[in-house]
Design a protein around this motif. Structure first.
Motif, PDB file in Angstrom:
ATOM      1  N   HIS A 117       8.496   8.392  16.329  1.00 56.05           N
ATOM      2  CA  HIS A 117       7.592   9.909  16.627  1.00 56.05           C
ATOM      3  C   HIS A 117       6.760   9.724  18.135  1.00 56.05           C
ATOM      4  O   HIS A 117       6.329  10.714  18.719  1.00 56.05           O
ATOM      5  CB  HIS A 117       6.477  10.326  15.703  1.00 56.05           C
ATOM      6  CG  HIS A 117       6.238   9.905  14.030  1.00 56.05           C
ATOM      7  ND1 HIS A 117       7.670  10.156  13.355  1.00 56.05           N
ATOM      8  CD2 HIS A 117       5.764   9.224  14.114  1.00 56.05           C
ATOM      9  CE1 HIS A 117       7.415  10.714  11.956  1.00 56.05           C
ATOM     10  NE2 HIS A 117       6.943   9.062  12.468  1.00 56.05           N
ATOM     11  N   ASN A 165      15.146   1.779  11.023  1.00 54.13           N
ATOM     12  CA  ASN A 165      14.018   2.393  11.149  1.00 54.13           C
ATOM     13  C   ASN A 165      12.599   2.239  12.109  1.00 54.13           C
ATOM     14  O   ASN A 165      12.168   0.568  12.187  1.00 54.13           O
ATOM     15  CB  ASN A 165      12.991   1.856   9.418  1.00 54.13           C
ATOM     16  CG  ASN A 165      12.146   2.613   9.141  1.00 54.13           C
ATOM     17  OD1 ASN A 165      11.430   3.590  10.351  1.00 54.13           O
ATOM     18  ND2 ASN A 165      12.090   2.657   7.900  1.00 54.13           N
ATOM     19  N   SER A 202      10.593   7.401   3.232  1.00 61.51           N
ATOM     20  CA  SER A 202      10.306   8.809   2.717  1.00 61.51           C
ATOM     21  C   SER A 202      11.272  10.339   3.559  1.00 61.51           C
ATOM     22  O   SER A 202      11.594  10.075   4.777  1.00 61.51           O
ATOM     23  CB  SER A 202       9.214   8.949   3.445  1.00 61.51           C
ATOM     24  OG  SER A 202       8.651   8.906   4.580  1.00 61.51           O
ATOM     25  N   ARG A 226       0.864  -0.880   0.304  1.00 61.49           N
ATOM     26  CA  ARG A 226      -0.122  -0.042   0.326  1.00 61.49           C
ATOM     27  C   ARG A 226       0.822   1.211   0.237  1.00 61.49           C
ATOM     28  O   ARG A 226       1.833   1.087   0.184  1.00 61.49           O
ATOM     29  CB  ARG A 226      -1.383   0.005   1.304  1.00 61.49           C
ATOM     30  CG  ARG A 226      -1.848  -1.255   0.441  1.00 61.49           C
ATOM     31  CD  ARG A 226      -2.968  -1.152   2.298  1.00 61.49           C
ATOM     32  NE  ARG A 226      -2.500  -2.448   2.698  1.00 61.49           N
ATOM     33  CZ  ARG A 226      -2.250  -2.725   4.316  1.00 61.49           C
ATOM     34  NH1 ARG A 226      -2.741  -1.547   5.438  1.00 61.49           N
ATOM     35  NH2 ARG A 226      -1.687  -3.712   4.524  1.00 61.49           N
ATOM     36  N   ARG A 242       4.737  14.033  11.331  1.00 59.88           N
ATOM     37  CA  ARG A 242       6.193  12.591  11.321  1.00 59.88           C
ATOM     38  C   ARG A 242       7.620  13.831  11.398  1.00 59.88           C
ATOM     39  O   ARG A 242       8.720  12.867  10.967  1.00 59.88           O
ATOM     40  CB  ARG A 242       5.119  12.607   9.521  1.00 59.88           C
ATOM     41  CG  ARG A 242       4.448  11.403  10.490  1.00 59.88           C
ATOM     42  CD  ARG A 242       4.209  11.375   8.297  1.00 59.88           C
ATOM     43  NE  ARG A 242       3.133  10.285   8.480  1.00 59.88           N
ATOM     44  CZ  ARG A 242       2.385   8.757   9.474  1.00 59.88           C
ATOM     45  NH1 ARG A 242       3.521   8.383   9.492  1.00 59.88           N
ATOM     46  NH2 ARG A 242       1.546   8.767   8.823  1.00 59.88           N
TER      47      ARG A 242
HETATM   48  O1  CA2 Z   1       9.702   6.653   5.711  1.00 59.09           O
HETATM   49  C1  CA2 Z   1       9.681   5.830   7.113  1.00 59.09           C
HETATM   50  O2  CA2 Z   1      10.604   4.899   6.127  1.00 59.09           O
HETATM   51  C2  CA2 Z   1       8.803   5.956   7.911  1.00 59.09           C
HETATM   52  O3  CA2 Z   1       9.884   5.176   9.399  1.00 59.09           O
HETATM   53  C3  CA2 Z   1       7.884   5.045   7.768  1.00 59.09           C
HETATM   54  C4  CA2 Z   1       6.382   4.288   8.583  1.00 59.09           C
HETATM   55  C5  CA2 Z   1       6.245   6.260   8.674  1.00 59.09           C
HETATM   56  O4  CA2 Z   1       5.279   5.777  10.425  1.00 59.09           O
HETATM   57  C6  CA2 Z   1       7.051   7.280   9.270  1.00 59.09           C
HETATM   58  O5  CA2 Z   1       6.611   8.403   9.381  1.00 59.09           O
HETATM   59  C7  CA2 Z   1       8.147   7.236   8.731  1.00 59.09           C
HETATM   60  C8  CA2 Z   1       5.433   3.564   8.136  1.00 59.09           C
HETATM   61  C9  CA2 Z   1       5.899   2.326   8.574  1.00 59.09           C
HETATM   62  C10 CA2 Z   1       5.027   1.666   7.520  1.00 59.09           C
HETATM   63  O6  CA2 Z   1       3.779   1.751   6.643  1.00 59.09           O
HETATM   64  C11 CA2 Z   1       2.585   1.202   5.933  1.00 59.09           C
HETATM   65  C12 CA2 Z   1       1.903   1.719   5.747  1.00 59.09           C
HETATM   66  C13 CA2 Z   1       1.247   1.400   3.994  1.00 59.09           C
HETATM   67  C14 CA2 Z   1       1.902   0.538   3.584  1.00 59.09           C
HETATM   68  C15 CA2 Z   1       2.746  -0.181   4.311  1.00 59.09           C
HETATM   69  C16 CA2 Z   1       3.574   0.070   5.299  1.00 59.09           C
END
Ligand code: CA2
Length: 143
Positions: free
Chosen positions: A77, A71, A99, A17, A109
């Motif tokens: 956060h 990660n 990201s 996703r 974030r």
């Molecule tokens: O950008 C990144 O690597 C994050 O650590 C990813 C996290 C997010 O909460 C951080 O703010 C930034 C999200 C992890 C995975 O989320 C998913 C969402 C949809 C589909 C698959 C994974």
């Protein structure tokens, strides 16, 4: 060189996703790309959706690894406990994000509770955020 690649909550769903934000690679694809690019490094790959499990693995890594590439995902956060765990170990930890946190629209974030106790942060280069963190260990950290 022994490195722990540690990934936090929901990263097991990567590739399924929100590809416009996180790309189309799965976590397994990212791990294979690290093994392919750096055959000289002994990687351990761990992912958990549980804060306590991540904390235990950070503690354990101190006696087994030369460093951690982490990660923390959404715990970035929110988690004082993970910040304290990173502070408690002697080996360096580099925080990585797929990201660019500073480009994200949700203000929460843009706050990392864990970054201040890490050696540095790599954010916004997709899977290459992990590769760039490995480059730090190869160039700067003694085995
Ligand atoms: O950008 C990144 O690597 C994050 O650590 C990813 C996290 C997010 O909460 C951080 O703010 C930034 C999200 C992890 C995975 O989320 C998913 C969402 C949809 C589909 C698959 C994974």
């Amino acid at each position: 060189m022994k490195l722990l690649i540690l990934n936090g909550p929901n990263l097991n769903l990567l590739g399924e996703r929100e590809p416009e934000i996180y790309g189309t690679d799965t976590l397994i694809d990212i791990n294979y790309s690290l093994e392919d690019t750096y055959p000289e490094i002994e990687f351990t790959f761990l992912q958990s959706n549980s804060e306590g499990e991540l904390i235990n693995w950070i503690h354990q890594a101190d006696s087994e690894q030369n460093g951690i590439i982490f990660n923390p995902a959404a715990y970035t956060h929110t988690s004082v406990a993970l910040r304290d765990a990173i502070s408690s170990v002697k080996i360096p930890c580099v925080e990585v994000h797929l990201s660019n946190l500073f480009k994200r629209t949700e203000p929460f974030r843009q706050i990392s509770l864990t970054a201040g106790v890490c050696k540095g942060v790599v954010s916004g280069f997709g899977k290459f955020s992990y590769h760039l963190a490995v480059e730090y260990f190869l160039r700067e950290v003694e085995e």
